[in-house]
Design an enzyme around this catalytic site. Sequence first.
Site, PDB file in Angstrom:
ATOM      1  N   LYS A  90       0.864  -1.193   0.000  1.00 32.37           N
ATOM      2  CA  LYS A  90       0.000   0.000   0.000  1.00 32.37           C
ATOM      3  C   LYS A  90       0.893   1.234   0.000  1.00 32.37           C
ATOM      4  CE  LYS A  90      -3.999   1.790   2.637  1.00 32.37           C
ATOM      5  NZ  LYS A  90      -4.871   1.547   3.809  1.00 32.37           N
TER       6      LYS A  90
ATOM      7  N   SER B 162      -9.734   1.491   2.850  1.00 30.19           N
ATOM      8  CA  SER B 162      -8.855   2.286   2.003  1.00 30.19           C
ATOM      9  C   SER B 162      -7.791   1.463   1.272  1.00 30.19           C
ATOM     10  CB  SER B 162      -8.159   3.337   2.873  1.00 30.19           C
ATOM     11  OG  SER B 162      -7.293   2.698   3.799  1.00 30.19           O
TER      12      SER B 162
ATOM     13  N   SER C  50      -9.965  -0.887   7.024  1.00 30.73           N
ATOM     14  CA  SER C  50      -9.360  -0.622   5.716  1.00 30.73           C
ATOM     15  C   SER C  50      -8.635  -1.807   5.073  1.00 30.73           C
ATOM     16  CB  SER C  50      -8.383   0.555   5.811  1.00 30.73           C
ATOM     17  OG  SER C  50      -9.088   1.764   5.762  1.00 30.73           O
TER      18      SER C  50
END
Lengths: 480, 490, 93
Positions: B79, B154, B178
């Site tokens: 990420k 996310s 997330s």
Amino acid sequence: MNKYEPVIGLEVHVELQTASKIFCHSSTTFGGDPNHHVCPVCLGLPGTLPVLNRKVVEAAIMIGLALNCSVARFCKFDRKHYFYPDLPKNYQISQYDLPIADNGYLEVQDEDGNPVRVGITRVHMEEDAGKLVHQGTDATTPYSLVDYNRTGVPLLEIVSEPDMRSPREARAYLDKLKTIIQYTGVSDCRMEEGSLRCDANISVRLRGSQTLGTKTEIKNMNSFRALQKAVQFEINRQIECLETGRRIVQETRAWDEIEGVTLATRSKEEAHDYRYFPEPDLVPIVISPSWIEEITRQLPELPDARCRRFIDEYRIPAYDAGVLTGSRELGDYYEECVKIYPQAKTVSNWVMGELLRLLNDTNSEIGESRVTPRQLAEMLTLIDKGTISGKLAKEVFGEMFRTGKDAEMVVKEKGLEQISDEVSINAVIEQVIASHPGPVADYRAGKDRALGFLVGQIMKDTRGKANPGLVNELLKNRLR
Amino acid sequence: MELCELTANELHRMLTGKDVRAEEICLSVFRRIDKTEDQVKAYLALHPEEALEQARAVDRKIAKGEEISPLAGIPIALKDNLCTKGHRTTCASKILYNFVPPYNATVVDKLNGQDVVIIGKTNMDEFAMGSSTENSAYQQTCNPWNPDCVPGGSSGGSAAAVAAGEAICALGSDTGGSIRQPAAFCGVVGMKPTYGTVSRYGLVAFASSLDQIGPLSKDVTDCALMLNAICGHDPMDSTSVPTELPDYREALVTDIDGFRIGIPAEYFAAGLDDHVRRVIEEAITVLEQRGARVEETTLPHTEYALPTYYIIAPAEASSNLARYDGVRYGYRVEDAKDVLDMFSRSRSRGFGAEVKRRVMLGTYALSAGYYDAYYLEALKVRTLIRRDFERAFEKYDCLISPTTPSTAFRFGEKVDDPVTMYLSDVFTLAVNLAGLPGVSIPAGFVDGMPVGLQFIGKPFSESTLLRAAYTFEQSTTHHLKRPSLTPEVE
Amino acid sequence: MLSREVVDHVALLARLELSEEEKERYTTQLSNILSYAERLQELDTGDVTPMAHVLPLQNVFRHDVVGEHLPSEDTLANAPDRQGNNFKVPRII
């Protein structure tokens, strides 16, 4: 002006002399190339986290104990928010509602020499900010340069109660605080290098009133003298305000050293709202009684206790003891010297007299003295043995101070050894009598004062080296 | 099946059996990326040369007969809020558009130390604030199961990449769901470990007391391997636990006989899609068939978790994001007339709408006069939420729930209504508030879209969760389904 | 409902320069979120200890040892503006 009573409290920031910063492993070394002593953590780079330096906690506990505070069993860090380019995260990690130590005091002397206690509200740990240098003028384009070397250097903030009543008391408080901190060894407290910084909260009120007047905060005082002058100025300014019916505005003012005035500053943040909340990246600190005991054991003898001991143990006047314990190094110097040469008052006279005078003249500190305590003791022994006269000793000491040589070597090199053999002295006496028949006749006619003149001439001819007692005795015999 | 569709565990066996080379695995993944990335848009940056070099280094080790770690040579995506030395780390924000960290996150160092092949940085909601990855300043990531739907967020890029075969495994971060929510939406396994299990050093902070890094993978076995690789004490993170952690592979047994599993009634209340409910009920039946004793329980303060979260997380975020000011790194407006102007305009232009909204909210909640009513109150309710869980865990080995109230929603569906968007995290965020571990695994499908089953455990009970999840997984086939994003791929 | 003055004040504290349209939008949206958050007041939390940390950790320290600093080029590589080894910013008033 006696109508009013000033009320003064001080907020002091002390940089701790740890090797590394409070939350990262960067060096705390002062100066150096800009942005050299930095790492991702103290630069506040995204993703970095603080880890607390244990030494900082120990120093804070030690200062708390030295200032008679109660040390917290539980304390924590909080974030204090304000935007400023010298603050890499735009918040400062500090302590808000649970400081590491609070509710202490220290003792100073008031205007009349009586002891007064100044309360210590709290002691807390925090990180220092970086340095800004402003460049350019309005004509060119002004800008600022930011150096983060100092960012994250550990600080203790020590807040006093509003217990001081005169500029001199404020100065005495700061002086005492500095001495105590220096004794503990956690900071060198150099105001000129910024390792000791002081802000003052000042208000005035009608004498006898119990309520506090509106206060102002004075910043930018870079020396002890500046503190005293700024506080005095601000007191006068506030009294004048009241006398002329103007209102005192609660504000931050900066001391202008050149003009000798305090000036209102525009506040850092238009709206002061620090939005404190517990620092989630650091865990609480729990201080056990055994940890406190351990640090209590490490606590050195503090100036007040040492001063009392000097009076008792060395039988020196309180004034001497006060001066000699004014810094840890000076006290150490004195004690080392007395160990070798136990006439304590003589040592005190020499340390407070010649040594401090020469240090002052050369703008140096006791640690830089080239004369060691042993060398001073040896010189004092030479006086006792009659090798040098007390008068010449000052010259000898001066030379020792300049060169770091032993007293005996100075005496030998400069030929300053006292002349105590009768044959040599008698030879000089004969010469002086021969060349000054007038004063000799006067003396014999009963004018005693003439003897002094003749002694002076003998001392002059021996360049002060003749043993004065012996000269007197031999001269009197010769003229009888 | 292509190599890129296999799991790390399968690939590791093939590598050590010399049936395949790491370079071939890496090339397979990059071929898949070439084919599908135009549609998925999972990545913000790819590092193909370095990845191939890392893969070849692993091949050399194998050729020399050296032993390799379980994840050596496995292509993994990160990420884009994990700092990578020398590689841009943007958090999908304009304000960090050019930020190149001079250091690695601890998890990145750990993966490098195990010869993992890092292939790139994945898209996300800006600063991890969002539930759909629509808040990226750069691109929209699509759900590989249906390109009209969001991948969740996310960590949407990481979840989509794993689901699409564009990475074998990935790392995400989970502040309120997330990792688990996008894992559920994309039909993969996603775990948020107990707070303190994985070092946060180098994870760009959103809400420090809630953030935790965790793995996304195709199955529970890979989840255990990834967790093994990234967990453990880190002296750079004061909130990292110093205790010894188990080898999570040992939890991979199909045995939950006698397990006591609680179903919090509040997680099956109004707002839960009926089809999702049915899938979860079927899952419960499976667990019961495997010997688990499942019964209803209660977490009375559940309804307060969302408001509590939406005070605490923005408050911490407003503080953590104060450092983006245009002085040391990142975006700065060109024509600032003074520092205040530079701060305000750089931040206004550098941050997106959701970030600004949360910074405003958090600043307000911390400001003088409101702190006690909002922030302090939220911290107290957080205690109550935690106590609910503690009470439940006196009776149960773990709790289960749907990971999300519905399957992946369509783009734009919730973007203008923050509270509705926030509700998609309603089953996940209490876990963060209480600092617990949670894992979401594929539990079935509704109209072709994956449904996630969430296991919640007491602190440091990851092994228990993995064992329950593994037993369920081995009793079903949901985790073997792959999206057919590009029909030409076999 | 939040007032516009409060929104302006908060924007200043947060160093955000908001457009009129943003201010309007945030005034409504923040009001909605906050009214949602107000249900926390329903609970009796008088004797509840606030939880700032979920872990029972305490006294995590590092030793006072100096480590490597960043090479200057790394420190300043991301600087939007610099002069020598200093970061450069516009005037401060």
